[in-house]
Design a protein around this motif. Structure first.
Motif, PDB file in Angstrom:
ATOM      1  N   GLY A   1       0.779  -1.229   0.000  1.00  0.00           N
ATOM      2  CA  GLY A   1       0.000   0.000   0.000  1.00  0.00           C
ATOM      3  C   GLY A   1       0.810   1.278   0.000  1.00  0.00           C
ATOM      4  N   GLY A   2       2.135   1.184  -0.087  1.00  0.00           N
ATOM      5  CA  GLY A   2       2.945   2.376  -0.236  1.00  0.00           C
ATOM      6  C   GLY A   2       3.211   3.110   1.067  1.00  0.00           C
ATOM      7  N   PRO A   3       3.737   4.345   0.974  1.00  0.00           N
ATOM      8  CA  PRO A   3       4.160   5.105   2.155  1.00  0.00           C
ATOM      9  C   PRO A   3       3.120   5.249   3.260  1.00  0.00           C
ATOM     10  N   PRO A   4       1.825   5.520   2.974  1.00  0.00           N
ATOM     11  CA  PRO A   4       0.876   5.636   4.088  1.00  0.00           C
ATOM     12  C   PRO A   4       0.824   4.379   4.949  1.00  0.00           C
ATOM     13  N   ALA A   5       0.859   3.205   4.295  1.00  0.00           N
ATOM     14  CA  ALA A   5       0.846   1.949   5.042  1.00  0.00           C
ATOM     15  C   ALA A   5       2.129   1.775   5.837  1.00  0.00           C
ATOM     16  N   HIS A   6       3.275   2.122   5.232  1.00  0.00           N
ATOM     17  CA  HIS A   6       4.557   1.971   5.930  1.00  0.00           C
ATOM     18  C   HIS A   6       4.608   2.870   7.166  1.00  0.00           C
ATOM     19  N   ILE A   7       4.155   4.113   7.029  1.00  0.00           N
ATOM     20  CA  ILE A   7       4.173   5.047   8.161  1.00  0.00           C
ATOM     21  C   ILE A   7       3.263   4.552   9.277  1.00  0.00           C
ATOM     22  N   ALA A   8       2.082   4.056   8.901  1.00  0.00           N
ATOM     23  CA  ALA A   8       1.156   3.544   9.909  1.00  0.00           C
ATOM     24  C   ALA A   8       1.751   2.356  10.653  1.00  0.00           C
ATOM     25  N   LEU A   9       2.404   1.448   9.931  1.00  0.00           N
ATOM     26  CA  LEU A   9       3.002   0.271  10.567  1.00  0.00           C
ATOM     27  C   LEU A   9       4.168   0.663  11.470  1.00  0.00           C
ATOM     28  N   LEU A  10       4.976   1.611  11.041  1.00  0.00           N
ATOM     29  CA  LEU A  10       6.094   2.059  11.868  1.00  0.00           C
ATOM     30  C   LEU A  10       5.597   2.788  13.109  1.00  0.00           C
ATOM     31  N   ARG A  11       4.546   3.578  12.963  1.00  0.00           N
ATOM     32  CA  ARG A  11       3.968   4.248  14.126  1.00  0.00           C
ATOM     33  C   ARG A  11       3.432   3.217  15.126  1.00  0.00           C
ATOM     34  N   GLN A  12       2.712   2.233  14.600  1.00  0.00           N
ATOM     35  CA  GLN A  12       2.162   1.193  15.467  1.00  0.00           C
ATOM     36  C   GLN A  12       3.262   0.479  16.242  1.00  0.00           C
ATOM     37  N   LEU A  13       4.380   0.183  15.565  1.00  0.00           N
ATOM     38  CA  LEU A  13       5.486  -0.515  16.214  1.00  0.00           C
ATOM     39  C   LEU A  13       6.221   0.377  17.200  1.00  0.00           C
ATOM     40  N   CYS A  14       6.677   1.540  16.740  1.00  0.00           N
ATOM     41  CA  CYS A  14       7.626   2.345  17.514  1.00  0.00           C
ATOM     42  C   CYS A  14       6.965   3.257  18.543  1.00  0.00           C
ATOM     43  N   VAL A  15       5.736   3.698  18.275  1.00  0.00           N
ATOM     44  CA  VAL A  15       5.072   4.633  19.185  1.00  0.00           C
ATOM     45  C   VAL A  15       4.051   3.923  20.063  1.00  0.00           C
ATOM     46  N   GLU A  16       3.155   3.158  19.445  1.00  0.00           N
ATOM     47  CA  GLU A  16       2.032   2.596  20.184  1.00  0.00           C
ATOM     48  C   GLU A  16       2.393   1.308  20.928  1.00  0.00           C
ATOM     49  N   ARG A  17       3.086   0.409  20.242  1.00  0.00           N
ATOM     50  CA  ARG A  17       3.316  -0.907  20.855  1.00  0.00           C
ATOM     51  C   ARG A  17       4.576  -0.939  21.697  1.00  0.00           C
ATOM     52  N   ARG A  18       5.714  -0.505  21.149  1.00  0.00           N
ATOM     53  CA  ARG A  18       6.992  -0.599  21.856  1.00  0.00           C
ATOM     54  C   ARG A  18       7.372   0.671  22.611  1.00  0.00           C
ATOM     55  N   LYS A  19       6.737   1.799  22.219  1.00  0.00           N
ATOM     56  CA  LYS A  19       6.999   3.094  22.876  1.00  0.00           C
ATOM     57  C   LYS A  19       8.480   3.477  22.844  1.00  0.00           C
ATOM     58  N   TRP A  20       9.111   3.214  21.716  1.00  0.00           N
ATOM     59  CA  TRP A  20      10.496   3.625  21.521  1.00  0.00           C
ATOM     60  C   TRP A  20      10.580   5.120  21.205  1.00  0.00           C
ATOM     61  N   LEU A  21       9.538   5.678  20.600  1.00  0.00           N
ATOM     62  CA  LEU A  21       9.456   7.109  20.308  1.00  0.00           C
ATOM     63  C   LEU A  21       8.118   7.623  20.796  1.00  0.00           C
TER      64      LEU A  21
ATOM     65  N   PHE B   1       8.132  11.072  16.554  1.00  0.00           N
ATOM     66  CA  PHE B   1       7.800  10.351  15.324  1.00  0.00           C
ATOM     67  C   PHE B   1       7.347  11.315  14.239  1.00  0.00           C
ATOM     68  N   GLU B   2       6.492  12.273  14.584  1.00  0.00           N
ATOM     69  CA  GLU B   2       6.031  13.244  13.585  1.00  0.00           C
ATOM     70  C   GLU B   2       7.190  14.096  13.070  1.00  0.00           C
ATOM     71  N   ASP B   3       8.103  14.452  13.954  1.00  0.00           N
ATOM     72  CA  ASP B   3       9.282  15.204  13.523  1.00  0.00           C
ATOM     73  C   ASP B   3      10.119  14.383  12.539  1.00  0.00           C
ATOM     74  N   ALA B   4      10.226  13.080  12.810  1.00  0.00           N
ATOM     75  CA  ALA B   4      10.987  12.211  11.916  1.00  0.00           C
ATOM     76  C   ALA B   4      10.317  12.109  10.551  1.00  0.00           C
ATOM     77  N   VAL B   5       8.988  12.000  10.543  1.00  0.00           N
ATOM     78  CA  VAL B   5       8.250  11.953   9.271  1.00  0.00           C
ATOM     79  C   VAL B   5       8.492  13.239   8.485  1.00  0.00           C
ATOM     80  N   ALA B   6       8.395  14.391   9.168  1.00  0.00           N
ATOM     81  CA  ALA B   6       8.586  15.675   8.493  1.00  0.00           C
ATOM     82  C   ALA B   6      10.001  15.803   7.945  1.00  0.00           C
ATOM     83  N   ALA B   7      10.998  15.375   8.726  1.00  0.00           N
ATOM     84  CA  ALA B   7      12.383  15.483   8.268  1.00  0.00           C
ATOM     85  C   ALA B   7      12.633  14.587   7.068  1.00  0.00           C
ATOM     86  N   CYS B   8      12.102  13.369   7.091  1.00  0.00           N
ATOM     87  CA  CYS B   8      12.307  12.451   5.958  1.00  0.00           C
ATOM     88  C   CYS B   8      11.624  12.974   4.703  1.00  0.00           C
ATOM     89  N   ASN B   9      10.507  13.679   4.872  1.00  0.00           N
ATOM     90  CA  ASN B   9       9.832  14.259   3.711  1.00  0.00           C
ATOM     91  C   ASN B   9      10.622  15.408   3.097  1.00  0.00           C
TER      92      ASN B   9
END
Length: 383
Positions: free
Chosen positions: A23-43, A48-56
């Motif tokens: 599904g492209g970038p929207p799916a990848h961002i959602a999966l990374l958010r789920q892993l790093c922010v919601e489930r593991r709380k690494w960020l 996370f939003e700052d990282a998305v903005a910087a990568c863009n």
């Protein structure tokens, strides 16, 4: 960043996203958010939003760079390498395996039909991708007239310039930087006087582009999303070097959409057509290496990158041009079609994507199914 996360965990989690990331970038961002922010709380959310903005703000595949950055955050540079490879690897393996099937000299009849059907939908997918990028870019525009001019130049460049399109993107970015600097000095907006010079700058500098830039420009100089690579690659792959036919190139773009991971995987299919598995691996390595370099060398400077007015000005010029080029890529993609039924598939795909709001993967699979039916019924297929 935390060093407590083991490499095995990075390999497992980023590899899982690489396997299910359809599904492209929207799916990848959602999966990374789920892993790093919601489930593991690494960020946290802000990091996370700052990282998305910087990568863009970076050229190249933003969701791939986000995956590498998140791995860097939790496990440092070695984690970034392991996580990035785990994220890219499954889709790369899938597209190379499918390339062997779909790009064969004489593929089975049903495979040829599926490729012709899916390839016919690619132009509609490009329009869908470009339209989706317009609203946020338009809202950020500092000068609406210049935004329209850059987008129009990008659209024309995608249709006319082929491999030299990258110079147009760079020229639009540089022009906006010049406009902002002139504005700060004089208090006026001088952009209208610079716009007519962009095309001349591209044409004049085209001969200076090194031949070896064919793969590098895909990963290092594509702004606005993976679909920018289509006009960058089509002229080289089909017309200049003859690695593949127009129909095979359409198949390659479709394969890049239906496999997990970034659309930039398309370059691996092009590499496969040029030199087999080794060519596909080499093309992927060249295309993705800038993304790794940007993160490994610059992730700790992301805050300064986001706040740099020159960087933002450049992206405000190159971004609209990239959106225009994505929309314009539909022109050569449509011209590459050879059978009347394929045009009907293009229209049907546009209806599914833009009116019925179906997903890209679903639309491409439906188009492929139509192609299989046409082929098995004895209908004409592209040669």
């Amino acid at each position: 960043m935390s060093k407590a996360v083991g490499l095995a965990t990075v390999l497992k989690e980023w590899g899982r996203i690489g396997c299910i990331g359809f599904g492209g970038p929207p799916a990848h961002i959602a999966l990374l958010r789920q892993l790093c922010v919601e489930r593991r709380k690494w960020l946290d959310d802000k990091a996370f939003e700052d990282a998305v903005a910087a990568c863009n703000l970076l050229p190249g595949p933003a969701s791939t760079q986000l995956a590498i950055f998140c791995a860097w955050h939790v496990r440092g540079r070695l984690g970034a390498v392991v996580g990035g490879i785990a994220f890219i690897g499954p889709g790369l393996a899938a597209i190379l395996a499918l390339s062997a099937l779909f790009l064969a000299g004489k593929p089975p009849l049903w495979v040829a039909g599926a490729g012709a059907g899916a390839g016919a939908a690619v132009a509609a997918v490009a329009v869908h991708a470009g339209i989706g990028l317009i609203p946020p870019s338009w809202r950020r525009a500092d000068g609406r007239a210049r935004w329209v001019a850059y987008a129009a130049l990008g659209l024309a460049g995608a249709a006319l310039l082929g491999p030299w399109l990258v110079l147009l993107l760079l020229a639009c970015g540089a022009a906006e930087v010049g406009v902002r600097q002139a504005s700060r000095r004089t208090g006026t907006t001088a952009g209208a006087h610079l716009t007519p010079l962009l095309a001349a700058a591209v044409i004049g500098g085209g001969a200076l582009l090194p031949l070896a830039w064919v793969a590098l420009k895909v990963g290092a100089l594509s702004y606005g999303g993976g679909f920018v690579i289509i006009p960058l690659m089509q002229s080289d792959a089909v017309h200049r070097y003859g690695w593949m036919t127009d129909g095979q190139f359409l198949n390659a773009v479709a394969l890049g959409q239906i496999t997990p991971g970034p659309v930039v995987h398309t370059v691996a299919a092009v590499g496969y057509a040029a030199a087999g598995v080794g060519g596909g691996l080499l093309a992927a390595a060249v295309a993705f290496s800038p993304s790794f370099a940007f993160i490994l060398l610059g992730a700790h400077r992301f805050d300064r990158l986001r706040g740099n007015p020159g960087v933002r000005a450049f992206l405000d010029g190159a971004g609209p041009a990239a959106i225009g080029s994505i929309l314009g890529s539909a022109i050569p993609l449509t011209l590459a079609l050879t059978e009347p039924w394929q045009y009907a598939v293009t229209v049907g795909a546009a209806v599914l994507l833009l009116a019925a709001r179906r997903g890209v993967v679903t639309t491409l699979l439906c188009a492929a199914a139509v192609g299989v039916v046409v082929a098995l019924a004895g209908g004409p297929l592209p040669t």
